[in-house]
Design a protein around this motif. Sequence first.
Motif, PDB file in Angstrom:
ATOM      1  N   VAL A  84       0.841  -1.201   0.000  1.00  0.00           N
ATOM      2  CA  VAL A  84       0.000   0.000   0.000  1.00  0.00           C
ATOM      3  C   VAL A  84       0.878   1.255   0.000  1.00  0.00           C
ATOM      4  N   ASP A  85       1.948   1.261   0.796  1.00  0.00           N
ATOM      5  CA  ASP A  85       2.848   2.419   0.804  1.00  0.00           C
ATOM      6  C   ASP A  85       3.405   2.687  -0.591  1.00  0.00           C
ATOM      7  N   ARG A 129       3.289   5.716  -5.809  1.00  0.00           N
ATOM      8  CA  ARG A 129       3.221   5.666  -7.274  1.00  0.00           C
ATOM      9  C   ARG A 129       2.021   6.413  -7.844  1.00  0.00           C
ATOM     10  N   ALA A 130       0.960   6.573  -7.059  1.00  0.00           N
ATOM     11  CA  ALA A 130      -0.260   7.207  -7.562  1.00  0.00           C
ATOM     12  C   ALA A 130      -0.023   8.684  -7.839  1.00  0.00           C
ATOM     13  N   PHE A 142      -6.769   2.350   4.310  1.00  0.00           N
ATOM     14  CA  PHE A 142      -5.814   1.473   4.992  1.00  0.00           C
ATOM     15  C   PHE A 142      -5.277   2.072   6.293  1.00  0.00           C
ATOM     16  N   ASN A 143      -5.888   3.171   6.732  1.00  0.00           N
ATOM     17  CA  ASN A 143      -5.556   3.807   8.008  1.00  0.00           C
ATOM     18  C   ASN A 143      -4.058   4.117   8.122  1.00  0.00           C
ATOM     19  N   ILE A 144      -3.542   4.785   7.101  1.00  0.00           N
ATOM     20  CA  ILE A 144      -2.134   5.175   7.060  1.00  0.00           C
ATOM     21  C   ILE A 144      -2.065   6.678   7.311  1.00  0.00           C
ATOM     22  N   LYS A 145      -1.293   7.062   8.288  1.00  0.00           N
ATOM     23  CA  LYS A 145      -1.284   8.455   8.738  1.00  0.00           C
ATOM     24  C   LYS A 145      -0.270   9.352   8.046  1.00  0.00           C
ATOM     25  N   HIS A 146       0.771   8.786   7.435  1.00  0.00           N
ATOM     26  CA  HIS A 146       1.846   9.642   6.927  1.00  0.00           C
ATOM     27  C   HIS A 146       1.412  10.438   5.699  1.00  0.00           C
TER      28      HIS A 146
END
Length: 120
Positions: free
Chosen positions: A87-88, A93-94, A107-111
Motif C-alpha cells: 500500500v505504501d 506511485r499514484a 488502509f488507516n495510514i497516517k503519513h
Amino acid sequence: MVTSRSGRRWVFPKGQIDPGHTPGEAALIEAWEEAGLVGTLDPEPVGSYLYEKLGCAHHVLLFRMKVSEVRDIWPERGLRERVWITVDDAINRADEPSLRELLRRVFNIKHPDHITLATA
C-alpha cells in the motif's frame, strides 16, 4: 497496479461504465481486461476520487477486490505491466492526490506524501 496505456503512470484498473452495467460490474470487467484479475468485489465501494484526463474531470469509485485468479494472459497484457506492491508503494506511485488520500484513509495510514527537499 498496472501501467497506463502510455506506460508513463501507475494506475488501478478503471474505465467507463457501459450501459446496462453497474459500477461493480464495470470494475470487474476492467480488472480482467487491464490486469488479468478475476474475483469478487465488496458490495460497496471503499470510496471515490476525482482525476483529470484530457481536460475533463472523471469521478472514480474504488472497490476492494478479493482476487481468486491471476491470469498470465489477459486482453491488455501487451499494453500494460502489472505489479503487486505494498500500500505504501501504491501511495507513492499514484499521481492523483485524491487517490493517495483515499488509500491512506482506507488502509488507516497516517503519513503524508513523501516529500523530497533539495538544498543549495
